[in-house]
Write a protein that holds these residues in place. Structure first.
Motif, PDB file in Angstrom:
ATOM      1  N   ILE A  72       1.022   5.035   0.263  1.00 53.93           N
ATOM      2  CA  ILE A  72       0.893   3.797   1.043  1.00 53.93           C
ATOM      3  C   ILE A  72      -0.442   3.781   1.791  1.00 53.93           C
ATOM      4  CG2 ILE A  72       1.879   2.440   2.938  1.00 53.93           C
ATOM      5  CD1 ILE A  72       4.633   3.550   2.117  1.00 53.93           C
ATOM      6  N   PHE A  73      -0.778   4.902   2.392  1.00 55.62           N
ATOM      7  CA  PHE A  73      -2.073   5.011   3.077  1.00 55.62           C
ATOM      8  C   PHE A  73      -3.238   4.802   2.127  1.00 55.62           C
ATOM      9  CE2 PHE A  73      -0.294   7.452   6.834  1.00 55.62           C
ATOM     10  CZ  PHE A  73      -0.685   6.503   7.747  1.00 55.62           C
ATOM     11  N   ASP A 161      13.209   3.258   1.360  1.00 54.56           N
ATOM     12  CA  ASP A 161      11.830   3.719   1.527  1.00 54.56           C
ATOM     13  C   ASP A 161      10.911   2.643   2.108  1.00 54.56           C
ATOM     14  OD1 ASP A 161      12.414   6.212   0.654  1.00 54.56           O
ATOM     15  OD2 ASP A 161      11.639   5.951  -1.379  1.00 54.56           O
ATOM     16  N   THR A 162      11.318   1.375   1.983  1.00 53.89           N
ATOM     17  CA  THR A 162      10.441   0.330   2.521  1.00 53.89           C
ATOM     18  C   THR A 162      10.269   0.499   4.031  1.00 53.89           C
ATOM     19  OG1 THR A 162      12.303  -1.193   2.764  1.00 53.89           O
ATOM     20  CG2 THR A 162      10.952  -1.436   0.778  1.00 53.89           C
ATOM     21  N   SER A 163      11.158   1.263   4.680  1.00 48.51           N
ATOM     22  CA  SER A 163      11.032   1.463   6.128  1.00 48.51           C
ATOM     23  C   SER A 163       9.747   2.210   6.476  1.00 48.51           C
ATOM     24  CB  SER A 163      12.251   2.229   6.659  1.00 48.51           C
ATOM     25  OG  SER A 163      12.340   3.478   6.027  1.00 48.51           O
ATOM     26  N   LEU A 164       9.077   2.773   5.453  1.00 48.32           N
ATOM     27  CA  LEU A 164       7.838   3.501   5.729  1.00 48.32           C
ATOM     28  C   LEU A 164       6.644   2.585   5.993  1.00 48.32           C
ATOM     29  CD1 LEU A 164       8.045   6.362   3.076  1.00 48.32           C
ATOM     30  CD2 LEU A 164       8.230   6.585   5.555  1.00 48.32           C
ATOM     31  N   LEU A 170       3.288  -3.135   9.115  1.00 51.01           N
ATOM     32  CA  LEU A 170       4.089  -4.250   8.614  1.00 51.01           C
ATOM     33  C   LEU A 170       5.403  -4.278   9.384  1.00 51.01           C
ATOM     34  CD1 LEU A 170       3.843  -4.388   4.732  1.00 51.01           C
ATOM     35  CD2 LEU A 170       2.965  -6.008   6.414  1.00 51.01           C
ATOM     36  N   ARG A 171       5.911  -5.477   9.640  1.00 48.90           N
ATOM     37  CA  ARG A 171       7.174  -5.565  10.359  1.00 48.90           C
ATOM     38  C   ARG A 171       8.338  -5.721   9.398  1.00 48.90           C
ATOM     39  NH1 ARG A 171       5.821  -9.595  15.057  1.00 48.90           N
ATOM     40  NH2 ARG A 171       4.338  -8.247  16.133  1.00 48.90           N
TER      41      ARG A 171
END
Lengths: 218, 242
Positions: A72-73, A161-164, A170-171
């Motif tokens: 993601i980074f 995993d979207t909680s990452l 991102l909210r």
């Protein structure tokens, strides 16, 4: 726990709903993109064309060896560099998820393709269908039918995993819950609520998978 | 029409075929038999290039199957094949099974393909089942559909790889009847089978294989009346005397 106050949830519902929508959208788009890209990778690995197979294998092994948060980074910082302009947290996170999930999906899809009997390929060949026609009309439809439960399961994991995405500001639902928890000082209520929402959605997904499996064996 | 000359094939260290030679003339029916593991299924799969060979030469009409750069896809579209386990596409209806190759390979329109499918399925008596899926049919019905699927491509020859071996005994005849009719219509056929009754009835020649070699290649009368090799005599006595 004497002042357990659930009104905090009700009062912030629109804000939380926005977060949940983002999580669901991200999951849906990443599942679709991941399956499409993953299918391509799986076909490359099984193509018997060495450079293609090696490239796909290298990609899958690389991605599977790094943590999702790092991917993601990467895309958050690398994509703007490559394009020369920022694309925003949502798109960079979406690209990261698609690229990451594709590696996992490709392994599932590869196994699914290999689960289709070799005789089916022979039948297609004997009819004069080309390699790609055989994949398109004979192998992949059967492979996907066999794989649907695992694909959905992987989608459930992806949803969690979207909680990452909080790392790229991102909210999503988790982030929204955190914000409410901290600004309203209602940590217990909000984190229990968040857990319940994740549990409900994922458990419903698991039940759905179980039903699919039952339907398949019936 | 089909000529197989001195072909040999190995899987790693295992020699599956050794120096096999046989020919099938236009309109001829050739039965290939022999004990299991003798290489007969492999031999027939070499004819349309489903199995590559390391040595020797196979020609079908004017096409060199074994030459490098041969368009095998194009050749296969002209040779029908029927498999032991039917290999119908389970996710497609009978109609779709018959139309796929016609539309995607031969470029026929949907109407043309449908008309052909209905005519062929009608001929094997399964028109009421045309919208069903393979899983809803008996083994014998599935194999009749598979034969029709191959015929839908208007093949110049048909290959049968143990077409009745996976069937319950009571379903064997319905499939053999279709094959007999096809043979009587003049179709060029190469049939791997243990059905000696079928061989006697319609085969022009019998090729007997053992341990990857063609041991006998003779007219049907000669083969059954007076098999030359001990192995063929032994095989026939085992398969016929019970």
């Amino acid at each position: 726990m004497g002042d357990f106050d659930l009104s905090v949830i009700w009062n912030n519902l629109p804000f939380l709903w926005q977060g949940l929508q983002l999580s669901l959208w991200l999951t849906l788009l990443a599942v679709i993109g991941g399956i499409i890209l993953g299918t391509g990778l799986a076909l490359m690995r099984l193509s018997g064309i060495l450079p293609l197979a090696l490239a796909a294998a290298g990609y899958v092994n690389l991605i599977r060896s790094v943590p999702l948060i790092l991917v993601i980074f990467w895309f958050y910082f690398l994509v703007p560099l490559a394009l020369g302009r920022p694309i925003g947290g949502f798109y960079s996170a979406l690209i990261a998820f698609v690229m990451f999930e594709a590696a996992y999906y490709s392994e599932i899809i590869r196994a699914g393709i290999q689960s289709v009997r070799k005789g089916q390929v022979h039948a297609g060949q004997a009819t004069g269908l080309s390699y790609w026609q055989i994949q398109r009309y004979v192998v992949l439809p059967q492979a996907f039918r066999n794989m649907i439960p695992i694909l959905v399961t992987q989608g459930i994991i992806l949803f969690q995993d979207t909680s990452l995405v909080f790392v790229v500001s991102l909210r999503d639902f988790m982030t929204a819950s955190s914000i409410v928890a901290r600004t309203e000082g209602r940590l217990a209520e909000m984190y229990i609520f968040a857990a319940l929402v994740y549990f409900t959605i994922c458990f419903a997904g698991s039940l759905f998978v179980r039903r699919l499996q039952k339907a398949r064996t019936a | 029409m089909i000529s197989i000359e001195n072909i040999s094939k190995r899987y790693g260290d295992f020699q599956v075929l050794t120096d096999c030679t046989t020919h099938v003339a236009k309109g001829e029916v050739v039965v290939v038999c022999g004990p299991s593991g003798s290489g007969k299924s492999t031999l027939i799969k070499c004819v349309n290039g489903l199995e590559p060979v390391q040595q020797g030469r196979i020609r079908v009409e004017d096409v060199e199957v074994t030459a490098k750069g041969t368009n095998l896809t194009k050749l296969r579209a002209r040779i029908g094949m029927v498999f032991q386990h039917f290999e119908l596409y389970p996710h497609m209806s009978v109609r779709e099974n018959l139309c796929l190759g016609q539309q995607k390979v031969l470029g026929r329109s949907r109407d043309e393909a449908n008309a052909k499918a209905e005519a062929l399925i009608g001929r094997v008596g399964l028109l009421p089942h045309i919208e069903k899926f393979p899983g809803q049919l008996s083994g014998g019905q599935q194999q009749r559909v598979a034969i029709s699927r191959a015929l839908a491509m208007d093949p110049i020859a048909m290959l049968f790889d143990e077409p009745t071996s996976a069937l319950d005994p009571e379903m064997i005849n319905e499939v053999l009847d279709v094959m007999v009719e096809l043979a009587q219509d003049g179709m060029t056929m190469m049939v791997v089978t243990h059905e000696m009754g079928f061989a006697r009835k319609v085969a022009d020649r019998v090729v007997f294989m053992d341990a990857g070699k063609v041991v006998e290649d003779r007219t049907t009368e000669e083969f059954f009346g007076n098999p030359e090799s001990e192995r063929a005599q032994d095989f026939l006595s085992k398969i016929l005397n019970h």
